[in-house]
Structure formats: C-alpha cells, structure tokens
Motif scaffolding. Structure first.
Motif, PDB file in Angstrom:
ATOM      1  N   ARG A  65       6.585  -0.847 -29.994  1.00 43.90           N
ATOM      2  CA  ARG A  65       7.546  -0.926 -31.091  1.00 43.90           C
ATOM      3  C   ARG A  65       8.962  -0.575 -30.631  1.00 43.90           C
ATOM      4  O   ARG A  65       9.859  -0.408 -31.445  1.00 43.90           O
ATOM      5  CB  ARG A  65       7.125  -0.001 -32.232  1.00 43.90           C
ATOM      6  CG  ARG A  65       7.032   1.454 -31.855  1.00 43.90           C
ATOM      7  CD  ARG A  65       6.881   2.367 -33.071  1.00 43.90           C
ATOM      8  NE  ARG A  65       6.869   3.751 -32.682  1.00 43.90           N
ATOM      9  CZ  ARG A  65       5.781   4.540 -32.708  1.00 43.90           C
ATOM     10  NH1 ARG A  65       4.629   4.069 -33.099  1.00 43.90           N
ATOM     11  NH2 ARG A  65       5.859   5.792 -32.308  1.00 43.90           N
ATOM     12  N   GLU A  75      11.175  -5.097 -29.917  1.00 43.32           N
ATOM     13  CA  GLU A  75      11.628  -5.409 -31.278  1.00 43.32           C
ATOM     14  C   GLU A  75      12.640  -6.548 -31.270  1.00 43.32           C
ATOM     15  O   GLU A  75      12.540  -7.490 -32.058  1.00 43.32           O
ATOM     16  CB  GLU A  75      12.231  -4.171 -31.961  1.00 43.32           C
ATOM     17  CG  GLU A  75      12.747  -4.545 -33.341  1.00 43.32           C
ATOM     18  CD  GLU A  75      13.082  -3.371 -34.249  1.00 43.32           C
ATOM     19  OE1 GLU A  75      12.522  -2.288 -34.057  1.00 43.32           O
ATOM     20  OE2 GLU A  75      13.903  -3.580 -35.158  1.00 43.32           O
ATOM     21  N   ALA A  79       7.791  -7.195 -33.965  1.00 38.40           N
ATOM     22  CA  ALA A  79       7.344  -6.881 -35.323  1.00 38.40           C
ATOM     23  C   ALA A  79       6.517  -8.034 -35.897  1.00 38.40           C
ATOM     24  O   ALA A  79       5.536  -7.816 -36.613  1.00 38.40           O
ATOM     25  CB  ALA A  79       8.553  -6.576 -36.216  1.00 38.40           C
ATOM     26  N   THR A 122       0.566   1.449 -32.928  1.00 37.75           N
ATOM     27  CA  THR A 122       1.804   1.093 -32.232  1.00 37.75           C
ATOM     28  C   THR A 122       2.189   2.265 -31.335  1.00 37.75           C
ATOM     29  O   THR A 122       1.793   3.396 -31.573  1.00 37.75           O
ATOM     30  CB  THR A 122       2.966   0.816 -33.209  1.00 37.75           C
ATOM     31  OG1 THR A 122       3.215   1.985 -33.981  1.00 37.75           O
ATOM     32  CG2 THR A 122       2.652  -0.341 -34.118  1.00 37.75           C
ATOM     33  N   THR A 138      20.918  -9.789 -34.124  1.00 37.99           N
ATOM     34  CA  THR A 138      20.212  -8.553 -34.458  1.00 37.99           C
ATOM     35  C   THR A 138      21.117  -7.641 -35.276  1.00 37.99           C
ATOM     36  O   THR A 138      22.260  -7.408 -34.915  1.00 37.99           O
ATOM     37  CB  THR A 138      19.782  -7.832 -33.164  1.00 37.99           C
ATOM     38  OG1 THR A 138      19.011  -8.739 -32.380  1.00 37.99           O
ATOM     39  CG2 THR A 138      18.951  -6.605 -33.470  1.00 37.99           C
ATOM     40  N   SER A 156      19.174  -2.188 -37.529  1.00 34.25           N
ATOM     41  CA  SER A 156      17.811  -2.175 -36.971  1.00 34.25           C
ATOM     42  C   SER A 156      17.783  -1.472 -35.622  1.00 34.25           C
ATOM     43  O   SER A 156      16.837  -0.759 -35.294  1.00 34.25           O
ATOM     44  CB  SER A 156      17.282  -3.593 -36.790  1.00 34.25           C
ATOM     45  OG  SER A 156      17.379  -4.305 -37.980  1.00 34.25           O
ATOM     46  N   ASN A 180      15.603   1.728 -34.855  1.00 34.90           N
ATOM     47  CA  ASN A 180      14.613   1.722 -33.769  1.00 34.90           C
ATOM     48  C   ASN A 180      14.806   2.938 -32.871  1.00 34.90           C
ATOM     49  O   ASN A 180      13.851   3.612 -32.484  1.00 34.90           O
ATOM     50  CB  ASN A 180      14.741   0.429 -32.955  1.00 34.90           C
ATOM     51  CG  ASN A 180      13.643   0.298 -31.926  1.00 34.90           C
ATOM     52  OD1 ASN A 180      13.578   1.059 -30.969  1.00 34.90           O
ATOM     53  ND2 ASN A 180      12.745  -0.660 -32.125  1.00 34.90           N
TER      54      ASN A 180
END
Ligand SMILES: Cc1cc2nc3c(=O)[nH]c(=O)nc-3n(C[C@H](O)[C@H](O)[C@H](O)COP(=O)(O)O)c2cc1C
Ligand code: SF4
Ligand code: FES
Lengths: 211, 434
Positions: free
Chosen positions: A100, A105, A110, A137, B326, B330, B334
């Motif tokens: 993850r 990503e 995902a 994950t 992106t 995010s 992350n």
C-alpha cells in the motif's frame, strides 16, 4: 466496514491439553540456541517455525515457547503483538499481502486490492470461508520497480493489474518460488542442522511442504 | 573518465548468485588481500576512502568502527538488510543478484572490527532473498570463507541470517538490535552507542548492505580509486532507485554527481515519464526526506545538496516520481499513514503526532479539510521533530520532513482543494474520521 468477530469467549488454553509443539519443532527451535548469546534471542526464529507448523501462533504455543526459551509467556506475547507478521488466530492457507506504499499506490495498487476483495468476497484481515486465502496490506515490499506488487505467501507478483487478478488466483502454483528453498525457518525436519555444523542447512528444489 | 559500475557489475550475468561465477569474476580476491593486512590497516583504508553509510544517515563507516573500545573481548557485526523505507529496493537488488559480494564485504568488515559473529538482519518479506542468501552463506562456509580459521588466517567468523517480522522501525540500528534479542523493536536511547554497548550489551557495529558491498572494491582498488569518484563529501559509487510512472523504473549505479532530474529523465536511467505524463513532484530520498517540485529537480543526489532544498538529507537515494494526475492530498495521506502505522509508540510526540497528521490528511483527502489544517500540520510537524535529539530515534524527524515540505511547497494546491469542497462536507467527514 464489514467485521467478523473472532471467538474470544472460549478458553484460549484448554486445561490438560496435549502439547502443541512437536519434538521436531522443539528441536528445530533449539538448533538456533548456539547462534545467540541468550535463549530469548531465538524467539523470532521460534515464532517463524511455530507459525509454519501450526499456521498461526496460539496462546498455548506462546506458553510452550516461553518454557523452551526460559522466559515469561508475557515476554512472548509482547514480542508477538509488536510484529505484523505473526497471527494469533488462524489464517488462510495462502496469505495475500498487497503493498500500500507510495510507488504502488501511484501505479494503481488500490485498484488491485479492490479487485482482490471483490473476487475473494472478503475485506482486509479476513479469510475466505474455505480457508484458502487471507488478505492483508503491508507497507513497501521493496519491489517498487515492479509496482504495483503483492506477495502470495513467499512469492512476489510483479506489475499486477486488476485484470490479472483472476488468472493469479486460479493458478495452483501462485505461491511457488523459482529459487531453491532453504528449510532453515520451516517446521520440517530435513533442515535441522547437525550439532557439529550449526551453519549448514539443506536445500530442496521448489516448494517446501506446508501441512 | 566514464563511470564504471562495480556494485552492479555482476547483475545480469548468468549464475551471478553462485560462488563459482562470483569467484570467476574476481570474487573473494579482496578478502585474501585484506587478511594479509592488520585490522587497523583495513580501518585506516576505509577511513581514507571516506565511505559514508548508505543506510540513510551517511556516517563514515571507518570512523564508526573506530569508536569500538580498544580493550573489548567480543564484537558483533549486524548487517542491516531491513530495507523498508518506501520506495527503496537497492539492497534487494544487491542481495538477489550478488549475495557473495555482500558476504565478502561482511567478512572484510568483520575482520576490520575483529567481530566473532555477523548477523544479517533480513526483513521477512524478503523471502526469495532469504533463500538465495542462505544458500550463498552455505557455499561460503563450504569454501572456507566463513567459519573457523578463514583461509588459514587465524581469523574466525560465523554468519547467521536473522529474519524480521514486519516492522519498519527494526531498520533503525538499535531497534534492529532489540529485535535480534527477541524483543519488540523499540529503539534505545543513545548514548551508549552500539559501538560501546550494543547487541547483547557487547560492542556492536551496524552497517547497511550497500555500505558493506562497497568494501571488496575499496580493498581491491584502494581508497584513492574510491575518492576519485564523486565530490569529496560524497565519494564512491552509489546506487539510486527510481520508481513511479517513469519509462525505466529500476536501480542504477552512478557517481554522486548526478541530479535528480538526470535520475528521472536520462535515457540510460529513469528514461523520462511514461505516456507523456507530467511531473508534479519527486520524493528523491525515500519518503522520509521530503519532496522536490518540478523546478527543484537540479538538486544534486549527494550528501550535501538536499539540505539546500529543505530536505532532511540524501536518505536512501530512492526517488519516486509523482505525476500531475495524482492528487497531492493522496500523497500526503499515503505518507502520513505509513508513519502512523510504523511509529513504535515509545515517544509521545511521535506516536501522537503521526496519528494526528494521519487523521488530518485523511479528512483532507475525503474533502473534509479545514482552512486551518495546513498550519495545523506544520505545527504538529514542528512539535514532533525538526529538532534532533527530542525523540529516541530518527523516525519522528523523518515523518515530519515529507509533511512539512509537501504542505509548504504545495500549499496553493491544498488550499484550492479545500476551497472547492462541497458545502457541509467538513462536519460529515470530521465525524467519520475522528
Ligand atoms: C526509522 C529508521 C529506519 C531505518 N531503516 C533502515 C534500513 O531499513 N536499512 C538500513 O540500512 N538503515 C536503516 N536506518 C539507518 C540505521 O539506523 C543505521 O544508520 C544504518 O543501518 C547504519 O548503517 P550505515 O552506516 O552503513 O548506513 C533506519 C533509521 C531509522 C531512523
Ligand atoms: S521516534 Fe517514534 S519510532 Fe522512534 S523510538 Fe520514538 S516513538 Fe519509536
Ligand atoms: S511501494 Fe510497493 S513495493 Fe515499494
């Protein structure tokens, strides 16, 4: 979020239950003692071996490991609970670990996880009813040049796209490694080192037995 | 002078994992040469080469060895193969393709430090690597490079793989030591440093896989060769990882003279962006060092220049490219999630700070950001790190740099996103996330 309760009501250690760790497993754990200054240092190897033998590390096994290493059972649980790799309740025969972290990503990891959830009809940290797969994950698997990637037991699957998931799941050998395996951290007897040559381990081609 | 790769020279060679092929390409000759020198001479040579640690902190290996007490009886060497900093995979490449180079380097370091045992700490997810490396160790024992009286020199070294069990913080040298001792991987307060009191309370040296893989080449070619590569503060060959939406994600060996832009765009390195995508930013040294914007890519990938761009350091020299498609929120989420799950929880500011930053980042991503959130993230970051010494280990500092640099360098984008959120969404999300 779907939630499946784990049975925490039945006694976790049955009174007068027979020992869980076989002599082979105990011997295997003892073979790690000469490597370290303390017996406790053999705890991580012991947990790997026990998880290989039993599929997870039940509380009774923790007590037996504690006896073997001459430490308190709470020391064992303390260590077990710190690391994500050890399961205190049964897991599936094959554990799918999806990365993850950032590269995976950005490269669509995902979507792969969602597809796995859909096809297995389970969520994260769950096991299929037939006991075949568990889904988890993890952070970066150090396979970022092949992102997005996932592990099925020992095998790293690279550049997985959602449309590859069905094929991977249908493959009987999706956890088979291409390199010769060492049985050092397995519960099996063949790898047990003779007392004199503590460094030697035996190899077999292909996959080890995983009863 | 064209740069000649040495660390990766065996990668791609048929049978490179076997001792036979390794020896046929000059392997274990450096060890033979080393064993004819005194341990102190070896330490001096490595000091002269100014081999700085490749594990993230950049501390000179020879100097670290010099901290070992002179009157010690037992010494232990820990080989750090935990490699869990996203998105780093250079140690994996080294061990997967050339395990004997690492073993030879470990024996040289063992001899220089007069260690009796070398423990290779390997993260458990490295299954394939484990089987490859264990076989190589068995081969090295059989050939007399490990075990008693190595090559008749009188020096003995045992080498064992210790497998981890899934915890980023076990890559930190004292977390690693605790983990070998069978405990949870809680880093220790320093001092005492491991060189004085480490594994099993004995003098211990912890070195990274890439650091040790350099040793056979230093011993074979000499410190002068090593210092002739790269600037004086960043000598020797270095592995660089590049991943994300580039044409040629991979691990490359170069002098520390290349820029981040070269790493991403040069035809023989990253090869430029995939499908004509545009760069939004690059995290050039693993996630812990911080982010570069597209106009900062001329940063040199060495030990000195990253500080000029607000970064913590060179880190693991592993770059991940973020493309314009992106959402920066995010990326933020992350990274905060990584540190929130991997903080070991000993230090209050690290445990609470990483968890709060993760909550804030989650609500921002779900369109529930508040106007004060950017400042809240900066304030949290300031309180939990950016001031070395307040935390037991470096994870806390590493967690703040990406957050601070993302918020500072992409503040406009974050605030525009917050301004564009649907009415009433903030309350909804606050309840869901908190
Ligand atoms: C949170 C954290 C994680 C770390 N992870 C690693 C790692 O995975 N591998 C590594 O070699 N060093 C890692 N380090 C750095 C080690 O603490 C240590 O500096 C290094 O292993 C020393 O080796 P070197 O001097 O050869 O670089 C980490 C440090 C911190 C603070
Ligand atoms: S800084 Fe964070 S990871 Fe490091 S010891 Fe403290 S709580 Fe643990
Ligand atoms: S980010 Fe997924 S393997 Fe590294």
């Amino acid at each position: 979020m779907s939630w499946k309760a784990i049975d925490r009501i039945s006694p976790v250690i049955e009174k007068d239950a027979p020992p869980l760790l076989s002599e082979v497993v105990r011997g295997k754990i003892r073979s790690f003692f000469p490597r370290y200054e303390t017996k406790r240092a053999a705890l991580l190897p012991a947990l790997h071996i026990v998880q290989d033998a039993l599929g997870h590390v039940p509380y009774q096994a923790m007590v037996e490991i504690a006896e073997l290493l001459e430490i308190h059972p709470s020391d064992v649980l303390d260590t077990v609970s710190f690391y994500t790799h050890f399961w205190t309740h049964p897991k599936g025969e094959r554990v799918i670990t999806v990365c993850r972290s950032i590269s995976c990503e950005v490269m669509g990891g995902a979507g792969v996880l969602e597809e796995l959830k859909k096809q297995l009809s389970i969520g994260e940290h769950e096991t299929t009813p037939d006991g075949r797969y568990s889904l988890v994950t993890e952070e970066c698997l150090a396979g970022c040049d092949h992102a997005p990637c996932l592990l099925i037991n020992e095998k790293l699957h690279k550049r997985v796209r959602p449309q590859d998931v069905a094929k991977i799941l249908a493959d009987q050998d999706n956890d088979r490694l291409d390199v010769p395996r060492s049985t050092l951290f397995d519960a099996r007897e063949e790898g047990e080192a003779p007392a004199a040559a503590k460094q030697q381990s035996t190899f077999m081609e292909g996959r080890g037995t995983k009863e | 002078m064209a740069f000649e790769p040495v660390l990766l020279k065996n990668v791609g060679v048929e049978g490179s994992r076997t001792i036979r092929v390794y020896e046929s390409r000059g392997g274990y000759q450096a060890l033979r040469k080393t064993l004819k020198m005194t341990p102190d001479e070896v330490v001096e040579e490595v000091k002269k080469a100014n081999l700085r640690g490749r594990g993230g902190a950049g501390f000179p290996a020879g100097v670290k060895w010099g901290f070992l007490p002179k009157d010690r009886k037992r010494t232990l060497l820990c080989v750090n193969g935990d490699e869990s900093e996203p998105p780093t995979f250079s140690n994996r490449v080294l061990m997967e393709h050339d395990p004997h180079q690492l073993i030879e380097g470990s024996i040289i370091a063992g001899y220089a430090t007069q260690s009796q045992v070398a423990y290779i700490y390997l993260r458990v997810e490295f299954h394939e690597v484990f089987h490859i490396l264990q076989r190589a160790i068995d081969e090295a024992y059989a050939a007399g490079y490990l075990g008693r009286n190595i090559l008749g020199s009188g020096y003995s070294l045992d080498c064992y793989i210790h497998r981890g069990a899934g915890a980023y913080v076990c890559g930190e040298e004292t977390g690693l030591i605790e983990s070998i001792e069978g405990k949870r991987g809680w880093p220790r307060i320093k001092p005492p440093f491991p060189a004085v009191e480490g594994l099993f309370r004995l003098p211990t040296v912890v070195n990274n896989v890439e650091t040790l893989s350099n040793l056979p080449h230093i011993m074979e070619r000499g410190a002068d060769w090593f210092t002739s590569i790269g600037p004086p503060h960043s000598t020797g060959p270095k592995l660089f990882c590049v991943s994300g939406p580039v044409k040629r994600p991979g691990c490359y060996e170069e002098a520390m003279t290349i820029t981040c832009r070269e790493l991403v765009e040069r035809a023989d390195l990253g090869g430029g962006m995939l499908d004509g995508r545009k760069i939004k930013g690059v995290l050039p040294g693993g996630v812990s060092m911080g982010i570069l914007t597209p106009d900062e890519l001329d940063m040199k990938m060495d030990f000195a220049d990253p500080a000029n761009y607000g970064l913590l350091g060179l880190g693991t020299a592993a770059a991940v490219v973020i493309d314009q498609g992106t959402d920066i929120r995010s990326v933020l989420r992350n990274v905060t999630h990584f540190f929130a799950t991997e903080s070991c929880g000993q230090c209050t500011q690290c445990r609470e700070g990483t968890a709060w930053m993760d909550k804030v980042a989650h609500r921002m991503e779900r369109q529930g950001g508040r106007h004060e959130d950017a400042d809240l993230l900066l304030e949290t970051a300031r309180n939990m790190g950016m001031m070395p010494g307040l935390s037991i280990c470096g994870l806390s500092d590493g967690a703040t740099y990406p957050i601070e640099t993302i918020v500072k360098k992409y503040r406009d984008e974050l605030e525009a996103a917050i301004a564009a959120q649907p009415e009433g969404r903030v309350q909804e999300v606050l309840q869901a996330v908190n």
